[in-house]
Design a protein around this motif. Sequence first.
Motif, PDB file in Angstrom:
ATOM      1  N   ASP A  93       8.829   9.358   4.510  1.00 18.47           N
ATOM      2  CA  ASP A  93       8.748  10.440   5.491  1.00 18.47           C
ATOM      3  C   ASP A  93       9.666  10.197   6.685  1.00 18.47           C
ATOM      4  O   ASP A  93      10.178  11.148   7.280  1.00 18.47           O
ATOM      5  N   ALA A  94       9.865   8.917   7.048  1.00 17.71           N
ATOM      6  CA  ALA A  94      10.763   8.594   8.166  1.00 17.71           C
ATOM      7  C   ALA A  94      12.206   8.971   7.833  1.00 17.71           C
ATOM      8  O   ALA A  94      12.971   9.368   8.712  1.00 17.71           O
ATOM      9  N   GLY A  95      12.580   8.865   6.587  1.00 19.34           N
ATOM     10  CA  GLY A  95      13.920   9.270   6.155  1.00 19.34           C
ATOM     11  C   GLY A  95      15.051   8.464   6.749  1.00 19.34           C
ATOM     12  O   GLY A  95      16.147   8.991   6.955  1.00 19.34           O
ATOM     13  N   ASP A  96      14.820   7.182   7.030  1.00 19.58           N
ATOM     14  CA  ASP A  96      15.840   6.356   7.668  1.00 19.58           C
ATOM     15  C   ASP A  96      16.665   5.530   6.687  1.00 19.58           C
ATOM     16  O   ASP A  96      17.665   4.931   7.080  1.00 19.58           O
ATOM     17  N   ASP A  97      16.225   5.456   5.444  1.00 25.14           N
ATOM     18  CA  ASP A  97      16.896   4.566   4.509  1.00 25.14           C
ATOM     19  C   ASP A  97      16.886   5.161   3.117  1.00 25.14           C
ATOM     20  O   ASP A  97      16.186   6.144   2.853  1.00 25.14           O
ATOM     21  N   VAL A  98      17.669   4.562   2.227  1.00 24.49           N
ATOM     22  CA  VAL A  98      17.616   4.939   0.819  1.00 24.49           C
ATOM     23  C   VAL A  98      16.183   4.744   0.354  1.00 24.49           C
ATOM     24  O   VAL A  98      15.556   3.730   0.667  1.00 24.49           O
ATOM     25  N   PHE A  99      15.668   5.717  -0.380  1.00 17.75           N
ATOM     26  CA  PHE A  99      14.285   5.600  -0.838  1.00 17.75           C
ATOM     27  C   PHE A  99      14.269   5.505  -2.354  1.00 17.75           C
ATOM     28  O   PHE A  99      14.904   6.286  -3.051  1.00 17.75           O
ATOM     29  N   TYR A 100      13.547   4.505  -2.856  1.00 16.25           N
ATOM     30  CA  TYR A 100      13.447   4.257  -4.286  1.00 16.25           C
ATOM     31  C   TYR A 100      12.037   4.586  -4.771  1.00 16.25           C
ATOM     32  O   TYR A 100      11.051   4.155  -4.174  1.00 16.25           O
ATOM     33  N   THR A 101      11.961   5.307  -5.856  1.00 13.91           N
ATOM     34  CA  THR A 101      10.666   5.634  -6.442  1.00 13.91           C
ATOM     35  C   THR A 101      10.823   5.684  -7.951  1.00 13.91           C
ATOM     36  O   THR A 101      11.918   5.494  -8.475  1.00 13.91           O
ATOM     37  N   ASP A 102       9.730   5.919  -8.667  1.00 17.14           N
ATOM     38  CA  ASP A 102       9.857   6.019 -10.114  1.00 17.14           C
ATOM     39  C   ASP A 102       9.338   7.360 -10.588  1.00 17.14           C
ATOM     40  O   ASP A 102       8.667   8.091  -9.847  1.00 17.14           O
ATOM     41  N   ALA A 103       9.635   7.668 -11.817  1.00 20.99           N
ATOM     42  CA  ALA A 103       9.373   9.001 -12.345  1.00 20.99           C
ATOM     43  C   ALA A 103       7.906   9.381 -12.303  1.00 20.99           C
ATOM     44  O   ALA A 103       7.569  10.562 -12.204  1.00 20.99           O
ATOM     45  N   THR A 104       6.995   8.407 -12.359  1.00 23.71           N
ATOM     46  CA  THR A 104       5.574   8.729 -12.412  1.00 23.71           C
ATOM     47  C   THR A 104       5.034   9.262 -11.087  1.00 23.71           C
ATOM     48  O   THR A 104       4.011   9.940 -11.072  1.00 23.71           O
ATOM     49  N   ILE A 105       5.704   8.958  -9.989  1.00 24.01           N
ATOM     50  CA  ILE A 105       5.224   9.417  -8.677  1.00 24.01           C
ATOM     51  C   ILE A 105       6.290  10.176  -7.904  1.00 24.01           C
ATOM     52  O   ILE A 105       6.094  10.538  -6.744  1.00 24.01           O
ATOM     53  N   ALA A 106       7.435  10.423  -8.541  1.00 22.13           N
ATOM     54  CA  ALA A 106       8.566  11.036  -7.840  1.00 22.13           C
ATOM     55  C   ALA A 106       8.292  12.461  -7.394  1.00 22.13           C
ATOM     56  O   ALA A 106       8.987  12.981  -6.509  1.00 22.13           O
ATOM     57  N   ALA A 116      10.314  14.277  -1.267  1.00 25.53           N
ATOM     58  CA  ALA A 116      10.919  15.507  -0.767  1.00 25.53           C
ATOM     59  C   ALA A 116      12.389  15.554  -1.178  1.00 25.53           C
ATOM     60  O   ALA A 116      12.963  14.580  -1.656  1.00 25.53           O
ATOM     61  N   SER A 117      12.992  16.715  -0.995  1.00 25.27           N
ATOM     62  CA  SER A 117      14.402  16.895  -1.337  1.00 25.27           C
ATOM     63  C   SER A 117      15.301  16.074  -0.416  1.00 25.27           C
ATOM     64  O   SER A 117      14.990  15.865   0.757  1.00 25.27           O
ATOM     65  N   ARG A 118      16.416  15.619  -0.966  1.00 23.29           N
ATOM     66  CA  ARG A 118      17.458  14.936  -0.208  1.00 23.29           C
ATOM     67  C   ARG A 118      18.808  15.441  -0.706  1.00 23.29           C
ATOM     68  O   ARG A 118      18.899  15.972  -1.813  1.00 23.29           O
ATOM     69  N   PRO A 119      19.857  15.287   0.093  1.00 28.97           N
ATOM     70  CA  PRO A 119      21.158  15.777  -0.351  1.00 28.97           C
ATOM     71  C   PRO A 119      21.611  15.200  -1.692  1.00 28.97           C
ATOM     72  O   PRO A 119      22.195  15.900  -2.516  1.00 28.97           O
ATOM     73  N   VAL A 120      21.344  13.909  -1.908  1.00 24.61           N
ATOM     74  CA  VAL A 120      21.786  13.261  -3.143  1.00 24.61           C
ATOM     75  C   VAL A 120      20.605  12.583  -3.826  1.00 24.61           C
ATOM     76  O   VAL A 120      19.829  11.871  -3.183  1.00 24.61           O
ATOM     77  N   VAL A 121      20.485  12.812  -5.130  1.00 26.98           N
ATOM     78  CA  VAL A 121      19.478  12.124  -5.933  1.00 26.98           C
ATOM     79  C   VAL A 121      20.197  11.370  -7.040  1.00 26.98           C
ATOM     80  O   VAL A 121      21.069  11.920  -7.719  1.00 26.98           O
ATOM     81  N   VAL A 122      19.859  10.095  -7.194  1.00 28.86           N
ATOM     82  CA  VAL A 122      20.423   9.256  -8.250  1.00 28.86           C
ATOM     83  C   VAL A 122      19.299   8.883  -9.205  1.00 28.86           C
ATOM     84  O   VAL A 122      18.247   8.398  -8.771  1.00 28.86           O
ATOM     85  N   GLY A 165       0.806  -1.215   0.000  1.00 25.73           N
ATOM     86  CA  GLY A 165       0.000   0.000   0.000  1.00 25.73           C
ATOM     87  C   GLY A 165       0.837   1.261   0.000  1.00 25.73           C
ATOM     88  O   GLY A 165       1.950   1.288   0.531  1.00 25.73           O
ATOM     89  N   GLU A 166       0.277   2.294  -0.599  1.00 22.10           N
ATOM     90  CA  GLU A 166       1.010   3.556  -0.709  1.00 22.10           C
ATOM     91  C   GLU A 166       1.215   4.230   0.643  1.00 22.10           C
ATOM     92  O   GLU A 166       2.219   4.916   0.843  1.00 22.10           O
ATOM     93  N   THR A 167       0.280   4.042   1.577  1.00 26.44           N
ATOM     94  CA  THR A 167       0.422   4.678   2.892  1.00 26.44           C
ATOM     95  C   THR A 167       1.695   4.201   3.591  1.00 26.44           C
ATOM     96  O   THR A 167       2.489   5.006   4.098  1.00 26.44           O
ATOM     97  N   SER A 168       1.898   2.884   3.603  1.00 27.41           N
ATOM     98  CA  SER A 168       3.090   2.313   4.224  1.00 27.41           C
ATOM     99  C   SER A 168       4.345   2.724   3.462  1.00 27.41           C
ATOM    100  O   SER A 168       5.377   3.060   4.063  1.00 27.41           O
ATOM    101  N   TYR A 169       4.246   2.736   2.163  1.00 28.34           N
ATOM    102  CA  TYR A 169       5.384   3.085   1.304  1.00 28.34           C
ATOM    103  C   TYR A 169       5.850   4.513   1.570  1.00 28.34           C
ATOM    104  O   TYR A 169       7.024   4.757   1.832  1.00 28.34           O
ATOM    105  N   TRP A 170       4.936   5.458   1.544  1.00 31.83           N
ATOM    106  CA  TRP A 170       5.319   6.853   1.741  1.00 31.83           C
ATOM    107  C   TRP A 170       5.677   7.166   3.190  1.00 31.83           C
ATOM    108  O   TRP A 170       6.405   8.117   3.479  1.00 31.83           O
ATOM    109  N   ALA A 171       5.176   6.346   4.129  1.00 32.35           N
ATOM    110  CA  ALA A 171       5.570   6.523   5.532  1.00 32.35           C
ATOM    111  C   ALA A 171       7.067   6.265   5.691  1.00 32.35           C
ATOM    112  O   ALA A 171       7.741   6.924   6.490  1.00 32.35           O
TER     113      ALA A 171
END
Length: 209
Positions: free
Chosen positions: A143-156, A160-166, A134-140
């Motif tokens: 928001d926690a910002g504890d790990d590398v976060f992976y997303t795709d261009a359609t929902i990116a 939020a901003s991060r120091p490094v974007v790959v 589910g998207e709620t768990s995914y986006w939570a």
Amino acid sequence: MPLIPEEPQIHESAQGPRATPASGRTAPTPRPVPGPRPAAPSRPGRTGPLRPAPPVQRTPRDVATKPAPSGPAAGAAAPGTPQIQLIPASVEGALDAAEEAVDLLLDSGRAPGDILVITTGEQHPWAAHELSFGETSYWAQHDAGDDVFYTDATIADRAASRPVVVVAVNGGSEAAAVSALPLAHSRADALLIVCGDPQRINSVLGAGV
């Protein structure tokens, strides 16, 4: 100005029975060996199948052995503008190149929560796995910002901003790449790393992002 491609950089001891003293005193009776302890009751939890671990879980390395991806690909960035680095890769190899870039960043001491990874084609396995809950768990987790976060261009755009974007240009439509790169640039505070075909990327970045 086109970017110049860069290469990514247990001792246990047993004590036998005590000998009877020479004085004739009776040796103390050995204590009985305790039996096995009863198993601890299982913790309460959700019923049904357990949620499997995600396929990727990033943690900082103990020893930094490689330098962080960086370089003069786009020259010295102005204050408040992220530096841009291009890592040449085929469509099929772009995601692997992005993974290697993430490893180098973690090896150099970057916190996992500093890094956002965007794909233009097929989703990263971690993103696909977590979105299945589910998207709620995914986006939570984002928001926690504890790990590398992976997303795709359609929902990116929700990220939020991060120091490094790959960015891994691993397929998708031309429109996906065209929209993903400027978006990634706006989300990167310090460094933007783009993995993909240099000609295609430079055609998107040609006007400057």
